[in-house]
Design a protein around this motif. Structure first.
Motif, PDB file in Angstrom:
ATOM      1  N   UNK A  32       0.820  -1.208   0.000  1.00  0.00           N
ATOM      2  CA  UNK A  32       0.000   0.000   0.000  1.00  0.00           C
ATOM      3  C   UNK A  32       0.856   1.260   0.000  1.00  0.00           C
ATOM      4  N   UNK A  33       1.970   1.226   0.691  1.00  0.00           N
ATOM      5  CA  UNK A  33       2.813   2.405   0.833  1.00  0.00           C
ATOM      6  C   UNK A  33       3.954   2.334  -0.179  1.00  0.00           C
ATOM      7  N   UNK A  34       3.933   3.196  -1.198  1.00  0.00           N
ATOM      8  CA  UNK A  34       4.974   3.104  -2.231  1.00  0.00           C
ATOM      9  C   UNK A  34       6.373   3.482  -1.711  1.00  0.00           C
ATOM     10  N   UNK A  35       6.465   4.478  -0.853  1.00  0.00           N
ATOM     11  CA  UNK A  35       7.761   4.894  -0.321  1.00  0.00           C
ATOM     12  C   UNK A  35       7.632   5.113   1.179  1.00  0.00           C
ATOM     13  N   UNK A  36       8.582   4.601   1.914  1.00  0.00           N
ATOM     14  CA  UNK A  36       8.604   4.805   3.364  1.00  0.00           C
ATOM     15  C   UNK A  36       9.854   5.601   3.705  1.00  0.00           C
ATOM     16  N   UNK A  37       9.724   6.454   4.701  1.00  0.00           N
ATOM     17  CA  UNK A  37      10.869   7.264   5.098  1.00  0.00           C
ATOM     18  C   UNK A  37      11.922   6.384   5.778  1.00  0.00           C
ATOM     19  N   UNK A  38      13.138   6.834   5.718  1.00  0.00           N
ATOM     20  CA  UNK A  38      14.233   6.094   6.349  1.00  0.00           C
ATOM     21  C   UNK A  38      14.036   6.014   7.860  1.00  0.00           C
ATOM     22  N   UNK A  39      13.476   7.064   8.439  1.00  0.00           N
ATOM     23  CA  UNK A  39      13.224   7.079   9.881  1.00  0.00           C
ATOM     24  C   UNK A  39      12.214   5.989  10.269  1.00  0.00           C
ATOM     25  N   UNK A  40      11.172   5.820   9.457  1.00  0.00           N
ATOM     26  CA  UNK A  40      10.172   4.778   9.716  1.00  0.00           C
ATOM     27  C   UNK A  40      10.784   3.389   9.582  1.00  0.00           C
ATOM     28  N   UNK A  41      11.600   3.190   8.555  1.00  0.00           N
ATOM     29  CA  UNK A  41      12.260   1.900   8.371  1.00  0.00           C
ATOM     30  C   UNK A  41      13.207   1.592   9.536  1.00  0.00           C
ATOM     31  N   UNK A  42      13.926   2.604  10.013  1.00  0.00           N
ATOM     32  CA  UNK A  42      14.808   2.416  11.172  1.00  0.00           C
ATOM     33  C   UNK A  42      14.013   2.034  12.412  1.00  0.00           C
ATOM     34  N   UNK A  43      12.855   2.660  12.592  1.00  0.00           N
ATOM     35  CA  UNK A  43      12.009   2.344  13.747  1.00  0.00           C
ATOM     36  C   UNK A  43      11.505   0.909  13.673  1.00  0.00           C
ATOM     37  N   UNK A  44      11.092   0.467  12.470  1.00  0.00           N
ATOM     38  CA  UNK A  44      10.629  -0.915  12.320  1.00  0.00           C
ATOM     39  C   UNK A  44      11.770  -1.896  12.594  1.00  0.00           C
ATOM     40  N   UNK A  45      12.946  -1.598  12.114  1.00  0.00           N
ATOM     41  CA  UNK A  45      14.090  -2.469  12.350  1.00  0.00           C
ATOM     42  C   UNK A  45      14.428  -2.530  13.839  1.00  0.00           C
ATOM     43  N   UNK A  46      14.350  -1.405  14.511  1.00  0.00           N
ATOM     44  CA  UNK A  46      14.602  -1.372  15.945  1.00  0.00           C
ATOM     45  C   UNK A  46      13.572  -2.177  16.718  1.00  0.00           C
ATOM     46  N   UNK A  47      12.321  -2.132  16.280  1.00  0.00           N
ATOM     47  CA  UNK A  47      11.264  -2.893  16.947  1.00  0.00           C
ATOM     48  C   UNK A  47      11.486  -4.384  16.770  1.00  0.00           C
ATOM     49  N   UNK A  48      11.896  -4.796  15.597  1.00  0.00           N
ATOM     50  CA  UNK A  48      12.116  -6.215  15.325  1.00  0.00           C
ATOM     51  C   UNK A  48      13.294  -6.743  16.145  1.00  0.00           C
ATOM     52  N   UNK A  49      14.314  -5.941  16.326  1.00  0.00           N
ATOM     53  CA  UNK A  49      15.511  -6.425  17.039  1.00  0.00           C
ATOM     54  C   UNK A  49      15.236  -6.612  18.531  1.00  0.00           C
TER      55      UNK A  49
END
Length: 46
Positions: free
Chosen positions: A27-44
């Motif tokens: 659904x989301x064509x582009x995600x900000x780098x900050x959002x991707x970093x937050x998702x990666x931090x949550x997964x770790x």
């Protein structure tokens, strides 16, 4: 509760979260780098 029922619930929950994440990507064509970093931090955490 019966262990097989609990296993089914856990499987459905895992499938649902995977589908939600895949849907977010579709659904989301582009995600900000900050959002991707937050998702990666949550997964770790897990």
């Amino acid at each position: 509760m019966h262990p097989l029922f609990l296993a089914l619930l856990a499987t459905l929950f895992t499938w649902g979260m995977t589908a939600l994440g895949a849907g977010l990507v579709l659904v989301t064509p582009r995600m900000s780098q900050k959002f991707l970093d937050a998702m990666l931090g949550f997964v770790s955490i897990f």
